[in-house]
Design a protein around this motif. Structure first.
Motif, short mmCIF file in Angstrom:
data_model
loop_
_atom_site.label_atom_id
_atom_site.label_comp_id
_atom_site.label_asym_id
_atom_site.label_seq_id
_atom_site.Cartn_x
_atom_site.Cartn_y
_atom_site.Cartn_z
N LYS A 99 3.64 -26.06 3.58
CA LYS A 99 4.03 -24.65 3.73
C LYS A 99 5.48 -24.54 4.20
N ALA A 100 5.87 -25.37 5.16
CA ALA A 100 7.24 -25.34 5.67
C ALA A 100 8.23 -25.71 4.56
N GLU A 101 7.88 -26.70 3.76
CA GLU A 101 8.75 -27.10 2.67
C GLU A 101 8.86 -26.00 1.61
N ARG A 135 -0.88 -44.69 11.38
CA ARG A 135 0.25 -44.21 12.18
C ARG A 135 1.49 -45.01 11.80
N LEU A 136 2.52 -44.27 11.49
CA LEU A 136 3.75 -44.90 11.01
C LEU A 136 4.94 -44.07 11.41
N TYR A 137 6.11 -44.70 11.32
CA TYR A 137 7.34 -43.93 11.44
C TYR A 137 8.16 -44.18 10.20
N THR A 138 9.02 -43.23 9.91
CA THR A 138 9.86 -43.35 8.73
C THR A 138 11.29 -42.97 9.08
N VAL A 139 12.22 -43.64 8.42
CA VAL A 139 13.64 -43.36 8.57
C VAL A 139 14.15 -42.91 7.21
N TYR A 140 14.71 -41.71 7.17
CA TYR A 140 15.30 -41.16 5.95
C TYR A 140 16.81 -41.26 6.05
N ALA A 141 17.46 -41.61 4.95
CA ALA A 141 18.92 -41.60 4.89
C ALA A 141 19.33 -41.03 3.54
N PRO A 142 19.86 -39.82 3.53
CA PRO A 142 20.25 -38.96 4.63
C PRO A 142 19.05 -38.24 5.25
N SER A 143 19.34 -37.45 6.30
CA SER A 143 18.29 -36.65 6.95
C SER A 143 17.58 -35.80 5.92
N HIS A 144 16.27 -35.59 6.16
CA HIS A 144 15.46 -34.98 5.12
C HIS A 144 14.68 -33.74 5.57
N HIS A 145 14.43 -33.59 6.86
CA HIS A 145 13.61 -32.49 7.37
C HIS A 145 14.36 -31.68 8.42
N ALA A 146 13.79 -30.53 8.79
CA ALA A 146 14.37 -29.69 9.84
C ALA A 146 14.34 -30.45 11.17
N ALA A 147 15.42 -30.37 11.91
CA ALA A 147 15.50 -31.04 13.20
C ALA A 147 14.40 -30.53 14.12
N GLY A 148 13.71 -31.45 14.79
CA GLY A 148 12.69 -31.10 15.77
C GLY A 148 11.40 -30.56 15.20
N ALA A 149 11.24 -30.59 13.89
CA ALA A 149 10.02 -30.04 13.27
C ALA A 149 8.78 -30.78 13.76
N VAL A 150 7.73 -30.02 14.06
CA VAL A 150 6.42 -30.57 14.39
C VAL A 150 5.44 -29.91 13.42
N GLN A 151 4.83 -30.72 12.58
CA GLN A 151 3.89 -30.22 11.57
C GLN A 151 2.55 -30.91 11.80
N PRO A 152 1.61 -30.18 12.43
CA PRO A 152 0.32 -30.79 12.80
C PRO A 152 -0.47 -31.33 11.61
N THR A 153 -0.37 -30.68 10.44
CA THR A 153 -1.15 -31.13 9.27
C THR A 153 -0.24 -31.21 8.04
N LYS A 154 -0.72 -31.87 7.01
CA LYS A 154 0.00 -31.94 5.75
C LYS A 154 0.16 -30.54 5.16
N GLU A 155 -0.86 -29.70 5.33
CA GLU A 155 -0.78 -28.32 4.84
C GLU A 155 0.36 -27.57 5.52
N ASP A 156 0.53 -27.78 6.84
CA ASP A 156 1.64 -27.16 7.56
C ASP A 156 2.97 -27.66 7.01
N ALA A 157 3.06 -28.96 6.75
CA ALA A 157 4.29 -29.54 6.21
C ALA A 157 4.59 -28.97 4.83
#
Length: 159
Positions: free
Chosen positions: A133-135, A109-131
């Motif tokens: 597909k979204a990308e 379990r980790l958190y990450t800070v991207y600069a600049p922003s990197h993903h859709a605001a509020g995105a919830v991706q339960p699995t890597k496969e979901d992430a």
């Protein structure tokens, strides 16, 4: 703990508790104009996935579990390796190939800070496969109101 991305408005939350309680592969917790905070949970034996962000610096902090961080100038030249666990931070310069592999028996379990922003605001991706597909579909793009570098190369992913 429930997290809701409120966009570039002031925000505060217990990031350690939220990170440790997060069961989703990725949750975008806050999106600002110049940076973004996401929470991640990587199952045992899995990884974030080898990638490079040409115009994005990245900071990661481990709050539970153990893993191995690998980085390098090329996807076939990962000359930096470090075992990491609770309390460790990882700094990834823009353009650096990197991956974090869960080497433990519990979720990493980790958190990450991207600069600049990197993903859709509020995105919830339960699995890597979901992430993934979204990308691939373009649904995981940062909001238009974020500052993005001009003429930036797209992210690169290995395999």
């Amino acid at each position: 703990m429930s997290i809701q991305d409120k966009g570039p408005k002031p925000n505060a939350f217990d990031i350690e508790t939220a990170t440790v309680q997060n069961d989703n592969y990725r949750v975008v917790a806050w999106t600002g104009k110049f940076l973004q905070v996401t929470l991640m949970s990587i199952p045992p034996g899995d990884s974030i996935g080898l990638e490079a962000h040409p115009a994005t610096d990245q900071f990661l902090r481990i709050d539970a579990g153990k893993g191995r961080c690998v980085m390098g100038p090329e996807k076939d030249k990962l000359d930096f390796q470090q075992d990491v666990s609770d309390g460790w931070s990882i700094q990834v310069p823009a353009g650096t190939w990197h991956d974090v592999i869960n080497t433990g028996e519990e979720p990493l379990r980790l958190y990450t800070v991207y600069a600049p922003s990197h993903h859709a605001a509020g995105a919830v991706q339960p699995t890597k496969e979901d992430a993934d597909k979204a990308e691939e579909s373009g649904a995981d793009e940062p909001p238009e109101w974020t500052e993005q570098p001009e003429d930036s190369e797209p992210d690169e992913h290995a395999g």
